[in-house]
Design an enzyme around this catalytic site. Sequence first.
Site, PDB file in Angstrom:
ATOM      1  CE  LYS A 192     -41.490  -8.108  21.204  1.00  0.00           C
ATOM      2  NZ  LYS A 192     -41.322  -9.347  21.984  1.00  0.00           N
ATOM      3  CG  ASP A 218     -42.896 -11.499  19.833  1.00  0.00           C
ATOM      4  OD1 ASP A 218     -41.661 -11.116  19.637  1.00  0.00           O
ATOM      5  OD2 ASP A 218     -43.474 -11.383  21.139  1.00  0.00           O
ATOM      6  NE  ARG A 277     -38.868 -19.725  21.209  1.00  0.00           N
ATOM      7  CZ  ARG A 277     -39.101 -20.012  21.998  1.00  0.00           C
ATOM      8  NH1 ARG A 277     -40.244 -20.733  22.290  1.00  0.00           N
ATOM      9  NH2 ARG A 277     -39.918 -18.466  23.028  1.00  0.00           N
TER      10      ARG A 277
HETATM   11  N1  BES Z   1     -36.796 -10.548  22.361  1.00  0.00           N
HETATM   12  C1  BES Z   1     -38.152 -11.397  22.502  1.00  0.00           C
HETATM   13  C2  BES Z   1     -37.724 -11.022  23.854  1.00  0.00           C
HETATM   14  C3  BES Z   1     -37.364 -10.491  25.034  1.00  0.00           C
HETATM   15  C4  BES Z   1     -38.600  -9.724  25.206  1.00  0.00           C
HETATM   16  C5  BES Z   1     -36.170 -10.310  25.493  1.00  0.00           C
HETATM   17  C6  BES Z   1     -38.529  -8.508  26.131  1.00  0.00           C
HETATM   18  C7  BES Z   1     -35.899  -8.590  26.417  1.00  0.00           C
HETATM   19  C8  BES Z   1     -37.246  -8.230  27.153  1.00  0.00           C
HETATM   20  C9  BES Z   1     -38.662 -12.563  21.946  1.00  0.00           C
HETATM   21  O1  BES Z   1     -38.016 -12.565  20.621  1.00  0.00           O
HETATM   22  C10 BES Z   1     -39.610 -12.729  22.258  1.00  0.00           C
HETATM   23  O2  BES Z   1     -40.771 -11.870  21.843  1.00  0.00           O
HETATM   24  N2  BES Z   1     -40.422 -13.998  23.098  1.00  0.00           N
HETATM   25  C11 BES Z   1     -41.587 -14.358  23.434  1.00  0.00           C
HETATM   26  C12 BES Z   1     -41.143 -15.555  23.455  1.00  0.00           C
HETATM   27  C13 BES Z   1     -42.742 -16.419  23.441  1.00  0.00           C
HETATM   28  C14 BES Z   1     -43.192 -15.806  22.163  1.00  0.00           C
HETATM   29  C15 BES Z   1     -43.141 -17.878  22.995  1.00  0.00           C
HETATM   30  C16 BES Z   1     -41.115 -13.542  24.887  1.00  0.00           C
HETATM   31  O3  BES Z   1     -40.392 -13.897  26.011  1.00  0.00           O
HETATM   32  O4  BES Z   1     -42.437 -13.163  25.259  1.00  0.00           O
HETATM   33 ZN    ZN Z   2     -36.805 -11.053  19.773  1.00  0.00          ZN
HETATM   34 MN    MN Z   3     -39.929 -11.525  19.328  1.00  0.00          MN
END
Ligand code: BES
Ligand code: ZN
Ligand code: MN
Length: 495
Positions: free
Chosen positions: A276, A346, A350
Amino acid sequence: MVINNIECFNSKFADIDYNAPDCIALFLCKECQPVVKKLQLTEAAQKSIALYLANNPDIYDVGEIHYLTVLENDKLQQLLLVGCGNGKECSPNNFRKAAGSAIREIRKLHCRNVLAIAPLLLNATRSHYLQALTEGLYLGAYTFQEFKSDSKEVKVCAITIASNIEDGQKVIDNAAIIAESVSYTRNLINRPGNVITPEIMISEAEKAAKEYNLYIEILDEQMLAANNMNAILAVGQGSCHKPCLITLKYQGAGNSPFTAFVGKGITFDSGGISIKPDDNMGEMKDDMSGAGAVLGAIKAIAALKLKCNVMAILACAENMPDGNAQRPGDIVQAANGKTIEVVSTDAEGRMVLADAVWYACRQNAVRVVDVATLTGAVIIALGKETAAVIANNDQLAQNIIKAGKLKGESYWQLPSLPECREALKSDVADLLNSAGRPGGCITGGLFIGEFIANGVEWAHIDIGGTSTADKTSGFKVKGGTGFGTMTLIKLAEML
Ligand code: BES
Ligand code: ZN
Ligand code: MN
């Protein structure tokens, strides 16, 4: 029960000594205002209130607070007029919010002996209003001071709540149990990733199992491998904190079938190799909010002795990049046999949930509700106040929405069209773990649904937006909200 340094007691209206408290909080909506006359408040208080309301007719916005000071037998009494709505709006949800705002003002005034009074509670049938008011008082008083070395000791504030409800004290005690579990969940969320690791989640679950005599099972790395749960293993392989799957079972309904609450428990989400950006990465300490909610919920369900069979499954791992970490492009086979092409490391939530919901089905759950901070996309779709529901069963989705409405937690069901599932198709494996930005919240949910056994009811709740609050308001306090905990408790009650 003392929670967040306050303690609530019930008293019948007839038994109240209106002289005793150093603070009276009067909860009023516009419609309730004429009923104030019927309260046995002291003459001085009645006069002050009448004068004030005559000059200020529009003070009923929810959580809006007006101060009066009344001279009572050479003693100053603080009177707080707490708005609960501008029409027929003295609803449980408005009570919960207004009480949350009021308790923080009461704290500021350093009052120790408080009377909370709402004309509506003269009505002996309104126990859920009393419950909501109590929850609001306890939850609005929440603070997170664990790591403040200069935090002062706070004196306990006793709050007498006037109500004519028959078993009022029982209602208050139940509200306290619920508020305690939500506060517990908030603590887990607010503690940082160096403090909350998968190992610590195990010891928290063990404490809960001991306290409430719950069945507990921990699948460690070896046992996850023995069950072919390679998706959760893949997520955890880049961290020195090993992944684990924690199962707790509460059996309050004999041999009837179990409902599973499954929580995403990523104790820190760096993104892994798909790392990230560094701005606000620290917020990802909240990525175990789903696991926190299911653990908080099962504690309360057991403490309340609800007549239901519920299992809580916590899918815990830390998502880190290192030489052992999974790579984008990797293909892993989940426990149900399906292969996953890792587009983004990331999209780890899931993956841990894929194996966790499969395990719930294998444990013979007839109904699975998973709770996860799964996507940032849910914030784009619904904002920070509403969680998304994606389900294979509309009745279950409706029940979640209904339970949430009763507890002041907002949900919105998103479509789970077969067409959307197309986007998850991989050229080289059965599924992609990410279908990109379009409908990201829906495709993330649908991915998890691919691991639910045939015939099992399932709903996925994305709390990516609601798990934390940017500002304090009503019963929510800035930081971890514990969102979902109250809904799951209510849902268990409705089963
Ligand atoms: N934990 C995050 C989702 C998240 C991000 C929740 C910011 C609240 C605030 C999750 O693991 C994630 O990184 N999701 C990605 C998915 C994508 C790579 C398909 C996202 O939401 O960018
Ligand atoms: Zn996450
Ligand atoms: Mn993530």
